[in-house]
Design a protein around this motif. Structure first.
Motif, PDB file in Angstrom:
ATOM      1  N   GLY A   1       0.816  -1.218   0.000  1.00 54.99           N
ATOM      2  CA  GLY A   1       0.000   0.000   0.000  1.00 54.99           C
ATOM      3  C   GLY A   1       0.842   1.256   0.000  1.00 54.99           C
ATOM      4  O   GLY A   1       0.502   2.256  -0.640  1.00 54.99           O
ATOM      5  N   TYR A   2       1.967   1.221   0.729  1.00 53.02           N
ATOM      6  CA  TYR A   2       2.872   2.369   0.745  1.00 53.02           C
ATOM      7  C   TYR A   2       3.458   2.607  -0.640  1.00 53.02           C
ATOM      8  O   TYR A   2       3.478   3.738  -1.141  1.00 53.02           O
ATOM      9  N   LEU A   3       3.961   1.544  -1.284  1.00 53.37           N
ATOM     10  CA  LEU A   3       4.549   1.700  -2.610  1.00 53.37           C
ATOM     11  C   LEU A   3       3.517   2.227  -3.607  1.00 53.37           C
ATOM     12  O   LEU A   3       3.820   3.112  -4.425  1.00 53.37           O
ATOM     13  N   ALA A   4       2.304   1.704  -3.551  1.00 49.46           N
ATOM     14  CA  ALA A   4       1.255   2.174  -4.465  1.00 49.46           C
ATOM     15  C   ALA A   4       0.952   3.648  -4.215  1.00 49.46           C
ATOM     16  O   ALA A   4       0.818   4.436  -5.161  1.00 49.46           O
ATOM     17  N   ASN A   5       0.844   4.032  -2.953  1.00 50.12           N
ATOM     18  CA  ASN A   5       0.613   5.441  -2.630  1.00 50.12           C
ATOM     19  C   ASN A   5       1.690   6.330  -3.226  1.00 50.12           C
ATOM     20  O   ASN A   5       1.418   7.402  -3.773  1.00 50.12           O
ATOM     21  N   GLN A   6       2.955   5.900  -3.108  1.00 51.16           N
ATOM     22  CA  GLN A   6       4.048   6.747  -3.581  1.00 51.16           C
ATOM     23  C   GLN A   6       4.066   6.852  -5.096  1.00 51.16           C
ATOM     24  O   GLN A   6       4.325   7.921  -5.653  1.00 51.16           O
ATOM     25  N   LEU A   7       3.805   5.744  -5.787  1.00 49.11           N
ATOM     26  CA  LEU A   7       3.733   5.814  -7.241  1.00 49.11           C
ATOM     27  C   LEU A   7       2.643   6.779  -7.689  1.00 49.11           C
ATOM     28  O   LEU A   7       2.845   7.600  -8.595  1.00 49.11           O
ATOM     29  N   ILE A   8       1.497   6.701  -7.048  1.00 45.97           N
ATOM     30  CA  ILE A   8       0.402   7.604  -7.406  1.00 45.97           C
ATOM     31  C   ILE A   8       0.756   9.042  -7.018  1.00 45.97           C
ATOM     32  O   ILE A   8       0.441   9.990  -7.750  1.00 45.97           O
ATOM     33  N   ASN A   9       1.442   9.225  -5.893  1.00 44.58           N
ATOM     34  CA  ASN A   9       1.856  10.569  -5.504  1.00 44.58           C
ATOM     35  C   ASN A   9       2.825  11.174  -6.525  1.00 44.58           C
ATOM     36  O   ASN A   9       2.743  12.366  -6.833  1.00 44.58           O
ATOM     37  N   PHE A  10       3.751  10.357  -7.037  1.00 47.34           N
ATOM     38  CA  PHE A  10       4.638  10.858  -8.094  1.00 47.34           C
ATOM     39  C   PHE A  10       3.838  11.250  -9.321  1.00 47.34           C
ATOM     40  O   PHE A  10       4.058  12.303  -9.923  1.00 47.34           O
ATOM     41  N   ARG A  11       2.911  10.398  -9.708  1.00 46.58           N
ATOM     42  CA  ARG A  11       2.115  10.693 -10.903  1.00 46.58           C
ATOM     43  C   ARG A  11       1.262  11.939 -10.738  1.00 46.58           C
ATOM     44  O   ARG A  11       1.091  12.731 -11.669  1.00 46.58           O
ATOM     45  N   GLU A  12       0.733  12.132  -9.522  1.00 48.73           N
ATOM     46  CA  GLU A  12      -0.174  13.244  -9.279  1.00 48.73           C
ATOM     47  C   GLU A  12       0.544  14.530  -8.857  1.00 48.73           C
ATOM     48  O   GLU A  12      -0.100  15.558  -8.659  1.00 48.73           O
ATOM     49  N   GLY A  13       1.869  14.484  -8.671  1.00 49.86           N
ATOM     50  CA  GLY A  13       2.610  15.698  -8.343  1.00 49.86           C
ATOM     51  C   GLY A  13       2.784  15.975  -6.869  1.00 49.86           C
ATOM     52  O   GLY A  13       3.308  17.029  -6.500  1.00 49.86           O
ATOM     53  N   ARG A  14       2.359  15.042  -6.006  1.00 58.46           N
ATOM     54  CA  ARG A  14       2.581  15.254  -4.579  1.00 58.46           C
ATOM     55  C   ARG A  14       4.026  14.952  -4.182  1.00 58.46           C
ATOM     56  O   ARG A  14       4.485  15.379  -3.125  1.00 58.46           O
ATOM     57  N   ARG A  15       4.728  14.202  -5.021  1.00 60.17           N
ATOM     58  CA  ARG A  15       6.169  14.031  -4.884  1.00 60.17           C
ATOM     59  C   ARG A  15       6.814  14.515  -6.173  1.00 60.17           C
ATOM     60  O   ARG A  15       6.238  14.369  -7.255  1.00 60.17           O
TER      61      ARG A  15
ATOM     62  N   CYS B   1      -3.154  10.341   9.844  1.00 59.85           N
ATOM     63  CA  CYS B   1      -2.265  10.516   8.699  1.00 59.85           C
ATOM     64  C   CYS B   1      -3.016  10.118   7.426  1.00 59.85           C
ATOM     65  O   CYS B   1      -3.598   9.032   7.366  1.00 59.85           O
ATOM     66  N   GLY B   2      -2.976  10.973   6.417  1.00 55.16           N
ATOM     67  CA  GLY B   2      -3.591  10.657   5.153  1.00 55.16           C
ATOM     68  C   GLY B   2      -2.936   9.477   4.475  1.00 55.16           C
ATOM     69  O   GLY B   2      -1.718   9.337   4.498  1.00 55.16           O
ATOM     70  N   GLY B   3      -3.732   8.619   3.869  1.00 50.91           N
ATOM     71  CA  GLY B   3      -3.211   7.461   3.175  1.00 50.91           C
ATOM     72  C   GLY B   3      -2.912   6.273   4.071  1.00 50.91           C
ATOM     73  O   GLY B   3      -2.432   5.247   3.597  1.00 50.91           O
ATOM     74  N   VAL B   4      -3.163   6.404   5.367  1.00 55.79           N
ATOM     75  CA  VAL B   4      -2.943   5.304   6.317  1.00 55.79           C
ATOM     76  C   VAL B   4      -4.307   4.949   6.910  1.00 55.79           C
ATOM     77  O   VAL B   4      -4.810   5.644   7.781  1.00 55.79           O
ATOM     78  N   ASP B   5      -4.889   3.898   6.401  1.00 52.74           N
ATOM     79  CA  ASP B   5      -6.238   3.533   6.788  1.00 52.74           C
ATOM     80  C   ASP B   5      -6.256   2.391   7.775  1.00 52.74           C
ATOM     81  O   ASP B   5      -5.400   1.498   7.741  1.00 52.74           O
ATOM     82  N   GLY B   6      -7.230   2.399   8.670  1.00 55.03           N
ATOM     83  CA  GLY B   6      -7.463   1.266   9.549  1.00 55.03           C
ATOM     84  C   GLY B   6      -6.609   1.189  10.785  1.00 55.03           C
ATOM     85  O   GLY B   6      -6.665   0.202  11.498  1.00 55.03           O
ATOM     86  N   VAL B   7      -5.771   2.211  11.054  1.00 60.64           N
ATOM     87  CA  VAL B   7      -4.953   2.207  12.255  1.00 60.64           C
ATOM     88  C   VAL B   7      -5.567   3.176  13.272  1.00 60.64           C
ATOM     89  O   VAL B   7      -5.781   4.351  12.949  1.00 60.64           O
ATOM     90  N   PRO B   8      -5.877   2.734  14.489  1.00 60.90           N
ATOM     91  CA  PRO B   8      -6.474   3.620  15.487  1.00 60.90           C
ATOM     92  C   PRO B   8      -5.561   4.807  15.798  1.00 60.90           C
ATOM     93  O   PRO B   8      -4.331   4.712  15.700  1.00 60.90           O
ATOM     94  N   VAL B   9      -6.181   5.917  16.185  1.00 56.81           N
ATOM     95  CA  VAL B   9      -5.434   7.127  16.538  1.00 56.81           C
ATOM     96  C   VAL B   9      -5.656   7.427  18.007  1.00 56.81           C
ATOM     97  O   VAL B   9      -6.772   7.306  18.517  1.00 56.81           O
ATOM     98  N   ALA B  10      -4.600   7.789  18.708  1.00 55.65           N
ATOM     99  CA  ALA B  10      -4.699   8.078  20.132  1.00 55.65           C
ATOM    100  C   ALA B  10      -5.637   9.248  20.381  1.00 55.65           C
ATOM    101  O   ALA B  10      -5.671  10.219  19.626  1.00 55.65           O
ATOM    102  N   ALA B  11      -6.415   9.146  21.450  1.00 56.80           N
ATOM    103  CA  ALA B  11      -7.330  10.229  21.805  1.00 56.80           C
ATOM    104  C   ALA B  11      -6.547  11.446  22.289  1.00 56.80           C
ATOM    105  O   ALA B  11      -5.471  11.341  22.851  1.00 56.80           O
ATOM    106  N   GLY B  12      -7.147  12.612  22.079  1.00 55.07           N
ATOM    107  CA  GLY B  12      -6.522  13.838  22.565  1.00 55.07           C
ATOM    108  C   GLY B  12      -5.640  14.473  21.557  1.00 55.07           C
ATOM    109  O   GLY B  12      -5.126  15.528  21.738  1.00 55.07           O
TER     110      GLY B  12
END
Length: 254
Positions: A78-92, A243-254
């Motif tokens: 998922g990380y590699l796919a995100n980065q490839l798409i980020n390069f294509r879309e100009g975020r990297r 964090c954007g692009g990181v799905d399904g991981v709980p986030v600490a309260a507060g």
């Protein structure tokens, strides 16, 4: 170099066109972060289609000794796919990468990501430390403990206690060249590298001083990679922030 890479990819143009027609033009413009990529979807013919990738990233994507291009073998799909798409879309920003993948569909990029994620190749031993002991200790403390007074979480809070990443979206930070780590932290800090909102890495990088960046990258680059570098199956604790692009991981309260 670019002409050579293009020549390697040119025979694949009919495959890219078929993928584009099959998926529809809308697939090339994702409105949301890409879906998880299962390593089991790797195509048996993909190795011959990624020759341009290994020209820079080394045989089987294991990186090279030159010290800049990062290892991509075994990284979370998922990380590699995100980065490839980020390069294509100009975020990297790296023109050579964008030039090679600008016409590839999401599905094709995810298949490439799954191919490299499934590779299990050994890591080279780390180079000798490239900083004095005091600098390395500063880097270790930031990586393992963070700096609560400045709102800097420990790297291990997101990238895992072993620093080998977490499937499917969080990359490991070990086994990477110091120059690459420096450049990426700098790119987050200056906005040259971005992610889907909320961009937690950009927020963290802006809190780091140049000395912090140098210390963190020096310590990380000097560490051996445990367990063959395999990403953890899950993080084990809530992340300190969303964090954007990181799905399904709980986030600490507060």
């Amino acid at each position: 170099m670019i002409d050579r890479l293009r020549s390697l990819l040119r025979p694949l143009a009919p495959l890219w066109m078929a993928a584009t027609l099959g998926c529809g033009l809308a697939a090339a413009q994702p409105a949301t972060p890409p879906a998880p990529v299962a390593a089991t979807t790797v195509s048996s013919g993909m190795a011959s289609r990624v020759l341009a990738c290994v020209t820079c990233h080394g045989k089987e994507g294991r990186a090279t000794q030159e010290g800049y291009f990062p290892r991509i073998a075994g990284k979370p799909a998922g990380y590699l796919a995100n980065q490839l798409i980020n390069f294509r879309e100009g975020r990297r920003s790296y023109p050579q990468m964008t030039s090679l993948i600008e016409h590839l569909t999401d599905d094709y990029l995810r298949e490439m990501a799954a191919h490299f994620a499934a590779l299990e190749v050994p890591y080279a031993p780390p180079p000798a430390p490239q900083a004095p002991p005091a600098v390395l200790e500063k880097g270790r403390l930031l990586v393992q403990q963070g700096d609560a007074a400045r709102g800097i979480p420990a790297c291990v809070q997101c990238h895992g206690q072993a620093m080998t990443g977490v499937n499917p979206f969080i990359p490991g930070l070990l086994g990477l060249p110091r120059d690459y780590l420096n450049s990426q932290l700098g790119a987050w800090k200056t906005g040259q590298r971005r992610a889907h909102a909320p961009d937690c890495m950009a927020d963290i990088a802006r809190q780091l001083t140049p000395d912090d960046v140098s210390a963190v990258s020096a310590w990380l680059a000097a560490q051996p990679v445990p367990g063959g570098g395999k990403p953890a199956a899950r993080l084990g604790q809530p992340m300190p922030a969303r964090c954007g692009g990181v799905d399904g991981v709980p986030v600490a309260a507060g």
